[in-house]
Design an enzyme around this catalytic site. Structure first.
Site, short mmCIF file in Angstrom:
data_model
loop_
_atom_site.label_atom_id
_atom_site.label_comp_id
_atom_site.label_asym_id
_atom_site.label_seq_id
_atom_site.Cartn_x
_atom_site.Cartn_y
_atom_site.Cartn_z
N CYS A 1 -68.24 -3.15 -33.96
CA CYS A 1 -67.40 -2.07 -34.23
C CYS A 1 -67.09 -1.70 -35.63
O CYS A 1 -66.60 -0.49 -35.90
CB CYS A 1 -66.32 -1.57 -33.22
N ASP B 1 0.78 -1.23 -0.17
CA ASP B 1 -0.12 0.04 0.10
C ASP B 1 0.90 1.33 -0.15
O ASP B 1 1.59 1.48 0.93
CB ASP B 1 -0.98 0.15 1.28
N CYS C 1 -65.76 -6.51 -38.00
CA CYS C 1 -66.49 -6.86 -36.73
C CYS C 1 -67.97 -6.34 -36.71
O CYS C 1 -68.16 -5.10 -37.10
CB CYS C 1 -65.68 -6.15 -35.58
N HIS D 1 -59.22 -8.89 -29.96
CA HIS D 1 -60.34 -7.87 -30.17
C HIS D 1 -61.79 -8.41 -29.65
O HIS D 1 -62.28 -7.45 -28.89
CB HIS D 1 -60.63 -7.64 -31.65
N HIS E 1 -64.05 -6.10 -26.45
CA HIS E 1 -65.45 -6.10 -26.34
C HIS E 1 -66.10 -6.51 -25.15
O HIS E 1 -66.90 -5.81 -24.45
CB HIS E 1 -66.28 -6.71 -27.63
N ASP F 1 -2.67 2.59 -6.11
CA ASP F 1 -1.72 2.61 -5.25
C ASP F 1 -1.59 1.43 -4.15
O ASP F 1 -1.11 1.45 -3.09
CB ASP F 1 -1.75 3.75 -4.27
N GLU F 2 -2.39 0.17 -4.67
CA GLU F 2 -2.05 -1.08 -3.79
C GLU F 2 -2.21 -2.07 -4.71
O GLU F 2 -2.79 -2.19 -5.73
CB GLU F 2 -3.00 -0.90 -2.77
#
Length: 858
Positions: free
Chosen positions: A572, A108, A569, A587, A591, A199-200
């Site tokens: 719709c 170290d 459909c 779908h 509904h 450093d180590e």
DNA sequence: GCGGATCAC
DNA sequence: TATGGTGATCCGC
């Protein structure tokens, strides 16, 4: 900090004097007026945002300790004797791994940065100096340390402690240069040395010692001398011991410019370790030290062994193993595999701001830096993490895993921006970006490429409506109801094998007038955790008559949906070609869900997919979803059916129930093995089972939450009420239905939480989790394996929160429905919007949640 | 896989 | 006036 213990100069207990050195004289801190330093630091910090945050963290730690104490107090003597056996066995196992044949050296460098700076500018010698700036100091030289100046101390405080302190800016290239010089030396002793940082380093000097007939201490002397000459003056300290953990402790003992050798024999090691304060061990920091000390009375490594049973009772196995091995003086002795980096990041601190444009530009800079770094390293990654530090020093992180590996700043910025926007408004003082999950050269394929196997559909399934499918009957095994009976019963209570459900309330029992309902319709609910949106508290749903009529009027309409001319459909008018089998099914679901919705929210609601907020007609298919304010929306999810479908030819009508799952014994066998890991909440290592409906309901009662589930055929509705007020605080609804060859799927249409939820439970996962859990358990009991939903995309902010919420409760994103591809079109038609499709494995969810619900009943 | 915490340097 | 940046790991969802 702690007062130094009396320092006996016992040679076999060098850490005691070291300890004195540490608090008093380490790194030239002898003679420091600790009290004065303490006072100044406090004076300068007091009241600051930083300080407040430190107080918050401290309170959190105290809480943790208190909790640990309570759990400790609850341990019975039989618990302890059980864990003592575990410890005894573990000690034998660990002891068997003890390896005293290696000699490790830890080097170290002393005050490395400062020493390097002094080396390149000798005029600094003898003067108090610190590397860093007014905001933060990296290293201080010994002269500065005499004043109490230390690494990690803000410079402005250091200057207060030492008015003559000289500041030298950090210069990494310079340190790297000197670091390289030291490493050249290290290489002579161990070509495979492990560099901890600039450093180590750790060196396995076993071979050198043997070859040259020198002791570890002698090698250490030589190495340090070599470092000193090669660097023209830098000093270092060294520790020599049988393993890296011990060597590291040793290198600190005679710092600076010294060394300490711990002989490689067991009794010396045990003596050394016995009274060593736990804080000296790498990996045990301030928090762990406090928890062990204040909750369990463990101050020394020796006590780790003496109180081993507590450790195994209160910590995870891996933690307890670590503590125990520390107590035995064990550590790594192998030369580890070359570890590749796992992440790369870039972050910057700046003056706190909430200005969106400023933050954006900061973000862009950081994305750029990160991208550059990645390119330099030749890295590609797919997980991006945004880190924020708020003006109040709270740290937040938000992550996404991308579809592709990338290193481009554009990609990074794009996704980082999404993450950031979801957090606004907030005042921020730091932004960081990290990339992880690197691509490996081996695996060149795109990981996102989940098999989107499209099965060719040869024949249109004309039976799109679930109405004619008996398998939807949730209670097939008994008193199957005719359609008429269903109607008269309205939402019949789920028959339930759980007594807790006996109190299920029929809709007929509820009493809210249509007038009330209409008024409430105007109010807008609040979101989860106050951020997301919600539906208003007390929904209009509670109308009796209206609902009843609605039910009656709706369900007769459940004749099969017809595809006029084979593609249109009849309800719709949306056109879906016969080959869109799955989309048609979805779908059709829409509904049905819509009807359910109408039944709840009143006749004014439209019944087609092109109505309400799910509206995204063909003409808008490519336009951006309209931005809405969060508080105008419901937390609304739609569960999709499993996407992996087979053709109608392959279809088998799945049995309504997977009977195996009804058998508790077999169910247990399907569970994963009990965890070895003795985590805090696991009680005595008993096998964990999935939370039953009873568990969930019992657990919820402890939270003053009344949960009910109601079913009508395949439909279900879970409601959660505040047990005190009777107010509804959350609900979930959806449908259970079979899917070709995949068994049943839980299709959750909506989960809503109300404002009152906040009052009841601040936890995001509180009420929402309970309501969801009942639904999921219901699905499990029906034999469902999969659940899916769509987190609607209404705004960046809202959507991201929603997705995060579901992710947290266990759903996973499947795909983005963005409207940009043809495939998305079908999803958009079904869901009426864009968003993120998410799904979950029901069994996994229950496993995942088991702790929550099982915990509270034991 | 995500998010918060802890730790080390 | 004012408290860092990078990377790893663990734990509990």
């Amino acid at each position: 900090m702690d007062e130094g213990e009396s320092s006996t100069n016992n040679p076999s207990r060098p850490w005691e004097s070291y300890n004195t050195v540490f608090t008093n004289a380490k790194a030239g801190m002898e003679g420091v007026d600790k009290e004065k330093v303490q006072r100044i630091v406090y004076e300068m910090s007091k009241g600051s945002k930083y300080f407040q945050n430190e107080e918050r963290k401290e309170a959190l730690m105290k809480h943790k300790i208190e909790h640990m104490r309570e759990r400790c107090a609850k341990l019975s003597s039989s618990d302890l004797s059980h864990y003592q056996k575990v410890v005894d066995r573990r000690i034998l196992e660990l002891e068997a791994t003890r390896d005293l044949s290696r000699i490790w050296l830890h080097v170290d460098m002393d005050a490395f940065y400062a020493a390097v700076e002094t080396l390149s500018n000798p005029s600094l010698k003898g003067k108090p100096m610190a590397v860093g700036g007014l905001s933060m100091i990296s290293t201080a030289n010994y002269e500065a340390r005499k004043f109490g100046v230390r690494a990690a101390m803000p410079g402005f405080i250091a200057r207060k402690l030492c008015p003559d302190l000289i500041f030298v800016p950090v210069d990494f290239p310079k340190y790297t240069h000197y670091s390289d010089l030291t490493r050249k030396v290290f290489k002579n002793y161990d070509p495979n040395f492990i560099a901890g940082s600039l450093d180590e380093a750790y060196l396995d000097i076993t071979e050198v010692c043997r070859e040259r007939g020198l002791s570890g201490g002698e090698i250490a002397e030589e190495l340090r001398s070599s470092v000193h000459s090669e660097t023209e003056g830098l000093t270092c300290s060294a520790g020599v011991a049988a393993n890296r953990l011990l060597a590291k402790v040793c290198s600190d003992i005679n710092k600076p410019n010294g060394q300490f050798v711990l002989q490689n024999d067991r009794s010396t090691v045990m003596t050394f370790i016995s009274s060593l304060p736990i804080r000296k061990i790498g990996g045990i920091g301030k928090v762990t030290e406090h928890i062990l000390k204040d909750a369990l009375g463990i101050k020394t490594c020796e006590e780790m062994v003496l109180k081993g049973s507590l450790l195994y009772a209160l910590f995870t196995q891996s933690s307890a193993d670590f503590f125990l091995s520390v107590g035995l003086g064990l550590g790594k002795t192998d030369t580890p595999e070359v570890r590749s980096r796992k992440s790369i990041s870039s972050e910057r601190t700046f003056a706190a701001t909430g200005d969106e444009r400023l933050l954006s530009s900061k973000l862009a800079e950081i994305a750029e830096m990160l991208s550059d770094d990645m390119k330099k390293e030749g890295l590609m990654a797919r997980t991006l993490t945004l880190k924020l530090k708020t003006a109040s020093f709270e740290i937040r992180s938000r992550a996404v895993s991308l579809q592709r590996y990338t290193c481009s700043s554009e990609d990074i910025l794009k996704h980082a921006t999404k993450l950031l926007k979801a957090e606004l408004p907030v005042s921020i003082r730091l932004i960081g970006l990290r990339m992880s999950q690197f691509s490996e050269e081996i695996r060149h394929s795109d990981p996102s490429q989940g098999t989107i196997t499209k099965f060719i559909v040869q024949k249109d399934s004309s039976r799109q409506n679930m109405d004619d499918n008996d398998s939807f009957d949730l209670d097939a095994s008994k008193d199957r109801l005719s359609n008429d009976e269903r109607l008269s019963l309205s939402f019949a209570s789920h028959d339930t094998s759980y007594d807790q459900l006996k109190d299920v309330v029929e809709y007929e029992e509820q009493s809210v007038t249509p007038e009330q309902e209409c008024k409430k319709e105007e109010k807008r609910p609040q979101v989860l955790e106050g951020d997301a949106l919600l539906r208003k508290h007390k929904e209009c749903n509670s109308d009796t008559s209206a609902r009843k009529t609605e039910v009656v009027s709706v369900f007769p309409q459940m004749e099969p949906l017809v595809w006029v001319d084979g593609y249109k459909c009849n309800l719709c008018g949306i056109e879906l070609p016969p080959s869109f089998v799955e989309e048609r099914q979805e779908h059709s679901d829409f509904h049905l869900a819509q009807r359910l919705q109408n039944e709840e929210s009143g006749p004014s609601s439209s019944t087609t997919p092109t109505s309400k907020r799910r509206n995204l007609g063909k003409e808008k298919a490519n336009s951006k979803p309209k931005k809405q304010k969060p508080n105008q929306k419901d937390v609304n999810l739609s569960l999709l059916v499993d996407n992996n479908k087979k053709t109608s030819q392959c279809r088998e009508v799945a049995p309504f129930r997977d009977e195996r799952r009804r058998n508790p014994e077999e169910m247990k066998m399907a569970l994963p093995p009990p965890r070895l890991n003795l985590s805090p909440s696991s009680s005595l290592g008993e096998p964990r089972s999935l939370p039953s409906m009873s568990d969930i309901l019992t657990s919820s009662k402890a939270r003053k939450l009344d949960l009910k589930i109601q079913t009508l055929g395949p439909f279900f509705r879970v409601t959660g009420k505040n047990a005190d007020t009777g107010h509804e605080v959350g609900r979930a609804e959806g449908v259970v239905r079979p899917w070709f060859g995949r068994g049943l799927v839980l299709h959750l249409d909506t989960i809503r939480l109300t404002k009152e939820t906040m009052v009841m439970d601040k936890s995001l996962l509180g009420v929402g989790l309970y309501v969801g859990a009942v639904a999921i358990r219901h699905g499990y009991d029906c034999g469902c394996r999969t659940a899916q939903l769509l987190a609607i995309y209404d705004s960046d902010l809202y959507h991201s929160k929603l997705v995060r919420f579901y992710r947290r409760i266990g759903f996973e994103e499947v795909k983005e429905v963005s409207g940009s591809s043809i495939g998305d079109m079908a999803d958009m038609l079904v869901w009426g919007g864009v968003g993120t499709r998410m799904d979950a494995n029901i069994h996994h969810l229950l496993v995942k949640w088991s702790k929550v619900f099982l915990k509270s009943i034991t």
